[in-house]
Scaffold this active site. Sequence first.
Site, PDB file in Angstrom:
ATOM      1  N   LYS A 151       0.546   2.983  15.074  1.00 50.34           N
ATOM      2  CA  LYS A 151       1.959   2.722  15.372  1.00 50.34           C
ATOM      3  C   LYS A 151       2.372   3.713  16.458  1.00 50.34           C
ATOM      4  CE  LYS A 151       6.069   1.439  12.718  1.00 50.34           C
ATOM      5  NZ  LYS A 151       6.290   0.140  13.308  1.00 50.34           N
TER       6      LYS A 151
HETATM    7  N1  PXG Z   1       3.878  -5.258  12.341  1.00 54.01           N
HETATM    8  C1  PXG Z   1       4.382  -4.539  13.350  1.00 54.01           C
HETATM    9  C2  PXG Z   1       3.801  -4.684  14.705  1.00 54.01           C
HETATM   10  C3  PXG Z   1       5.445  -3.652  13.118  1.00 54.01           C
HETATM   11  O1  PXG Z   1       5.921  -2.912  14.120  1.00 54.01           O
HETATM   12  C4  PXG Z   1       5.439  -4.329  10.785  1.00 54.01           C
HETATM   13  C5  PXG Z   1       4.379  -5.173  11.089  1.00 54.01           C
HETATM   14  C6  PXG Z   1       5.888  -4.212   9.358  1.00 54.01           C
HETATM   15  O2  PXG Z   1       5.444  -2.973   8.791  1.00 54.01           O
HETATM   16  P1  PXG Z   1       6.255  -2.268   7.611  1.00 54.01           P
HETATM   17  O3  PXG Z   1       5.455  -1.056   7.298  1.00 54.01           O
HETATM   18  O4  PXG Z   1       7.633  -1.953   8.137  1.00 54.01           O
HETATM   19  O5  PXG Z   1       6.311  -3.225   6.482  1.00 54.01           O
HETATM   20  C7  PXG Z   1       6.013  -3.564  11.820  1.00 54.01           C
HETATM   21  C8  PXG Z   1       7.213  -2.712  11.538  1.00 54.01           C
HETATM   22  C9  PXG Z   1      12.551  -2.868  13.388  1.00 54.01           C
HETATM   23  C10 PXG Z   1      11.240  -2.251  13.704  1.00 54.01           C
HETATM   24  O6  PXG Z   1      13.558  -2.175  13.603  1.00 54.01           O
HETATM   25  C11 PXG Z   1      10.092  -2.516  12.940  1.00 54.01           C
HETATM   26  C12 PXG Z   1       8.892  -1.902  13.280  1.00 54.01           C
HETATM   27  C13 PXG Z   1       8.868  -1.116  14.369  1.00 54.01           C
HETATM   28  C14 PXG Z   1      10.002  -0.874  15.095  1.00 54.01           C
HETATM   29  C15 PXG Z   1      11.199  -1.423  14.765  1.00 54.01           C
HETATM   30  O7  PXG Z   1      12.547  -4.033  12.975  1.00 54.01           O
HETATM   31  N2  PXG Z   1       7.681  -1.997  12.639  1.00 54.01           N
END
Ligand code: PXG
Length: 287
Positions: A151
Site C-alpha cells: 500500500k
Molecule cells: N484494494 C485497494 C487497492 C485499496 O486501496 C482495499 C482494496 C480495501 O482494503 P481494506 O483493508 O480497507 O479493507 C483498498 C483500501 C478510501 C480509500 O478512502 C481506500 C483505500 C485507500 C485509500 C482511500 O476509500 N484502500
Amino acid sequence: MTLQVNINGTLVPKEDAKISVFDHGLLYGDGVFEGMRSYGGRVFRLEQHLRRLWDSARAICLDIPISREEMADRVNTTLQANGIQDGYVRLIVTRGIGTLGLDAHLTRDPQVIVITDHIALYPREYYDEGLKIVTASTVRNHPGALNPRIKSLNYLNNILAKIEGHQAGCVEALMLNHLGEVSECTGDNIFLVRDGILRTPPISAGILEGVTRQAVIELAKEEGIPVEEITLTRHDVYSADECFLTGSAAEVVPVVMVDERTIGEGKPGPITRRLIDRFHRLVRSSE
Ligand code: PXG
C-alpha cells in the site's frame, strides 16, 4: 475546534500540518500508508492494519522509525485529541527529505503522520439499492512492477482507473490484472456469489489483502457460506447471482450493475444483505 494532526509524535493544528517539498513522499510517491476506521473510539483491526503497514514498508526498504506500540499510541492519542468516535484514520510514512534524485539512500528522517477525521460515508442509497460500476481499461499494476500488496503512496494506477469510473458516471471501477482476470476495484476488494458460494480473487491475482475482505471471509465461514479464493473472469462477474465490494471506507457495499449488465436480480442479494448485517454487528463489537 480545529482538527489536530499528529506529525512525528507532535499534535499540530491542521493548518500547520506541513511536510517539506523535498520529501520523497511528494517527489516520488515514495512511502506507505494505511486507511482505517474507528468505531466508538476504537480502531477496527488496528493490529492487522499495522502489520500490513510494516509489511509494505519492509517491501520498499523503508525503516519505520517507531515501534508498532508507539504507532498504536499515536493513533489513539490523535483520535482522543480530536474527540472522534466513529471516524477515519490515515497513517502515512514517507521516505523523508532527500535530494532531487531518486536515491533513497540520500534521504533521511522518514515522516510519520497520523490524520484522524470524521468520515464522509457513502450515501445510504448505495447500500439500499447497490452500485453500478464499470471495468476500467487501465490494467492493475503487474505484481512484478509494483506489487498491489504494497500500500504505497504511489496510487496513480488506481486513480487512473477511478477517473475512468467517474467518466462513466460510477463511483468505483473494476480493474483486471495483466492476464485479464478480475483483480479488485480502485479502493475496494470484490466478491461474487454464485449458487450459494462466495468467491473472491486470490492474493495471487495481484490485489491488496484487504482487512475488510479478510473479515468478510471469516464472517461467511461462520455463517456456513462456502468461500473460495479463486481466479475470476469478467464472465463470472456478469453471470453472478450477487456482487459486493469491501473496504475500510465503504465497508460492504452491494453492486447491481457491471458494464451495463444487470447482476442477478438487479438488487442487493440475500447473502450480501446477511454479510452487511453481520459486518455491522462485528464492527460495533470491535473485534
Ligand atoms: N484494494 C485497494 C487497492 C485499496 O486501496 C482495499 C482494496 C480495501 O482494503 P481494506 O483493508 O480497507 O479493507 C483498498 C483500501 C478510501 C480509500 O478512502 C481506500 C483505500 C485507500 C485509500 C482511500 O476509500 N484502500
